[in-house]
Structures are given as C-alpha cells and as structure tokens.
Design a protein around this motif. Structure first.
Motif, mmCIF file in Angstrom:
data_model
loop_
_atom_site.group_PDB
_atom_site.id
_atom_site.type_symbol
_atom_site.label_atom_id
_atom_site.label_comp_id
_atom_site.label_asym_id
_atom_site.label_seq_id
_atom_site.Cartn_x
_atom_site.Cartn_y
_atom_site.Cartn_z
ATOM 1 N N THR A 61 -34.799 3.663 -2.564
ATOM 2 C CA THR A 61 -35.477 3.322 -1.310
ATOM 3 C C THR A 61 -36.704 4.200 -1.083
ATOM 4 O O THR A 61 -37.488 3.942 -0.173
ATOM 5 C CB THR A 61 -34.523 3.457 -0.101
ATOM 6 N N ARG A 62 -36.861 5.221 -1.933
ATOM 7 C CA ARG A 62 -38.018 6.113 -1.870
ATOM 8 C C ARG A 62 -38.612 6.196 -3.278
ATOM 9 O O ARG A 62 -38.282 7.084 -4.063
ATOM 10 C CB ARG A 62 -37.608 7.491 -1.364
ATOM 11 N N PRO A 63 -39.456 5.249 -3.633
ATOM 12 C CA PRO A 63 -39.949 5.126 -5.016
ATOM 13 C C PRO A 63 -40.541 6.391 -5.597
ATOM 14 O O PRO A 63 -40.405 6.647 -6.800
ATOM 15 C CB PRO A 63 -41.001 4.019 -4.901
ATOM 16 N N GLU A 64 -41.177 7.206 -4.769
ATOM 17 C CA GLU A 64 -41.797 8.412 -5.296
ATOM 18 C C GLU A 64 -40.781 9.362 -5.918
ATOM 19 O O GLU A 64 -41.120 10.182 -6.772
ATOM 20 C CB GLU A 64 -42.570 9.137 -4.190
ATOM 21 N N GLY A 92 -38.638 -2.960 -4.194
ATOM 22 C CA GLY A 92 -38.660 -3.525 -5.534
ATOM 23 C C GLY A 92 -40.031 -3.545 -6.186
ATOM 24 O O GLY A 92 -40.186 -3.114 -7.345
ATOM 25 N N PRO A 93 -41.066 -4.026 -5.504
ATOM 26 C CA PRO A 93 -42.396 -4.067 -6.141
ATOM 27 C C PRO A 93 -42.894 -2.698 -6.572
ATOM 28 O O PRO A 93 -43.458 -2.546 -7.664
ATOM 29 C CB PRO A 93 -43.282 -4.658 -5.035
ATOM 30 N N ALA A 121 -40.223 -9.243 -7.956
ATOM 31 C CA ALA A 121 -41.156 -8.323 -8.592
ATOM 32 C C ALA A 121 -40.982 -8.297 -10.104
ATOM 33 O O ALA A 121 -41.958 -8.292 -10.864
ATOM 34 C CB ALA A 121 -40.982 -6.917 -8.017
ATOM 35 N N VAL A 122 -39.746 -8.295 -10.561
ATOM 36 C CA VAL A 122 -39.475 -8.288 -11.998
ATOM 37 C C VAL A 122 -39.956 -9.585 -12.641
ATOM 38 O O VAL A 122 -40.587 -9.576 -13.708
ATOM 39 C CB VAL A 122 -37.964 -8.076 -12.250
#
Length: 284
Positions: A61-64, A92-93, A121-122
C-alpha cells in the motif's frame, strides 16, 4: 519438484504476501527448486522462512517501501488485495511501474477474478503475466474446527451451495510453476479442485477423516445473522456474507483444468486435504 534450466536458476523471484497461506507455500516450492527467492513481508522480524530466503520488508500500500525489494528481480508474485479485508490494492499501477523499471519480466497475480487496479495495470504492461483466481480455499473449512472439536456440529446458512474449492497447496504449485516456467502469458485462470461440494458434503468428509460424527445444521438467514452477531461480527460483515452466500454464482461450482494445465497433474481432492488436517477437527 519444479524442473528448471541453468539460466532460469539464476532468476531472482520476489514473492509478496510471503508469510501468508499461499505465499509461504510458494516460497517453499521455489526454494526446493533451487531458485533465488526474495520474500516481501510487512514485518521482517516476524517472518519464519526457510534458510537462504532473502527477506525484504515492505508494504504494497506504500509503493516506495518495495522499490529496493524489486531491484534485480526478474519475476514477481503479486496479490491483488491489501490484506485480510480483501480490499483491492489501489497502488497496483505504481507497483507494476516499479517492477517493470526494475527489470521484472514475468508476473503472477493472485486475486478474485475481478479486474481491479493490480490486474488492470499488469494487463496493460509489457510483462509476461498470468492472473489466478481460486474460487475458494479448502483451508477455509478450518473456521469450523472449534465448533467441530467442542460440539461436533457445523452451523451455516445456504447449505445447498456448491463450491469447487481448491487445495491451497495446489494453488501454490500453480503459482510456483508459472513463475519458474511461464508459458501461460495473458491467461486468467480460475483455479479449482476436482469436484464441487456443498458444506454438508465437506462436513461428511471431515467427519470420516477425523473418525468422529459431525452434524451439519443449516441455518436460516435470521439464525445466521443472530449467531454471527453474537460471535462479534460487525453488522456490515454479517450482511455482506449473507448476501454473498445467497447469490453465489453458478461458476464457483464449475470445475476447471487449471491445476492440471499448469502443473501437469490432477488437483487434490477435499478428502485428501481433510485426511492431512484431521487433527484440527479432533478434540484435544
């Protein structure tokens, strides 16, 4: 055992949800196949994973927080939801963009069959992807274990619904085979067991495996509402579950060949699963 070639054995695979029901089994299978595995988990200190597995801490939930975990990876197993509440993962993106930038070439997605942010996104990316949607896990019947152990009974509404539940070990085997071998790019597979069973069928099979009588009691909606409320379920959760079970689509009872198509073997039966987990249903 998953067969691999020398080149593939050098490909690092990142497994998200690595300490969960499916993810842990995927990690084990990849380790057995001699593949470099990087396990992504929210709590690295609590992860109990096989020796040799690289553990990375991060939160989808926190891509970074997952950028470092993706470095050098060539394959990735993703979840489409952010936790036990099954809320679609809105990031997701961003996750897929990070993965492709890191050099990931192959992705599996474990979801519900709905096209959420991760799935979309995939599918829009250039990676080799396969989406998997188990209709139900056999392990969900462990939720009956306490009432079977203490009372010898299972109480549920809508007892006539049929579900082609999958053994979680089979789902993990499908994921691991796809990550290692690929070959099913662009496919969306509903993963099932070899038979469609009602709750009463499952209770009968569990009773036989545990060697003790177990009764199935079908509840009315009002009886189920009262029982679940007494157990502490939130009102919205009660109504969601009742609505879901009252409107179970016919396709959840349709057996597919996904396990055999990907792994080359037949899926395991509920009787096999129950025999392996019989102790959970016996009094202590």
């Amino acid at each position: 055992m998953i067969q691999t070639d020398a080149e593939e054995n050098t490909m690092t695979i990142v497994v998200t949800g690595a300490t969960g029901t499916i993810g842990r089994r995927v990690v084990d299978l990849l380790v057995q196949a001699g593949r470099p595995v990087r396990a992504l988990t929210r709590n690295a200190a609590a992860a109990d994973l096989p020796a040799g597995v690289e553990i990375a801490e991060g939160d989808l939930t926190r891509p970074e927080t997952v950028r470092t975990a993706l470095e050098g990876a060539t394959a990735l197993h993703l979840l489409s939801a952010s936790g036990a509440d099954h809320i679609p993962l809105e990031t997701g993106p961003e996750i897929v963009d990070l993965a492709t930038a890191a050099g990931v070439r192959r992705v599996t997605v474990l979801g519900t069959g709905r096209q959420g942010p991760v799935e979309k996104a995939v599918a829009a990316s250039d990676v080799e992807w396969t989406q998997l949607a188990p209709v139900d896990f056999m392990a969900n019947t462990l939720g009956w274990a306490e009432s079977i152990r203490t009372e010898g009974v299972v109480r549920e509404p809508f007892g006539g619904r049929r579900t082609a539940s999958a053994d979680e070990a089979d789902v993990a085997a499908v994921v691991a085979a796809l990550l290692v071998r690929g070959g099913h790019a662009g496919q969306c597979y509903r993963v099932t067991g070899p038979e469609a069973l009602t709750p009463a069928d499952k209770v009968r099979i569990i009773a036989a495996a545990a060697g003790r009588p177990v009764e199935f009691v079908e509840l009315t909606s009002d009886e189920a509402r009262a029982l679940w409320s007494a157990e502490g379920w939130p009102a919205e959760g009660v109504e969601f579950m009742l609505d879901m079970w009252a409107t179970v689509p016919a396709e959840v009872g349709v057996v597919t060949d996904a396990v055999e198509r990907v792994t080359g073997r037949q899926p395991r039966t509920f009787a096999q699963w129950a025999a392996e987990h019989a102790a959970a249903f016996r009094p202590a």
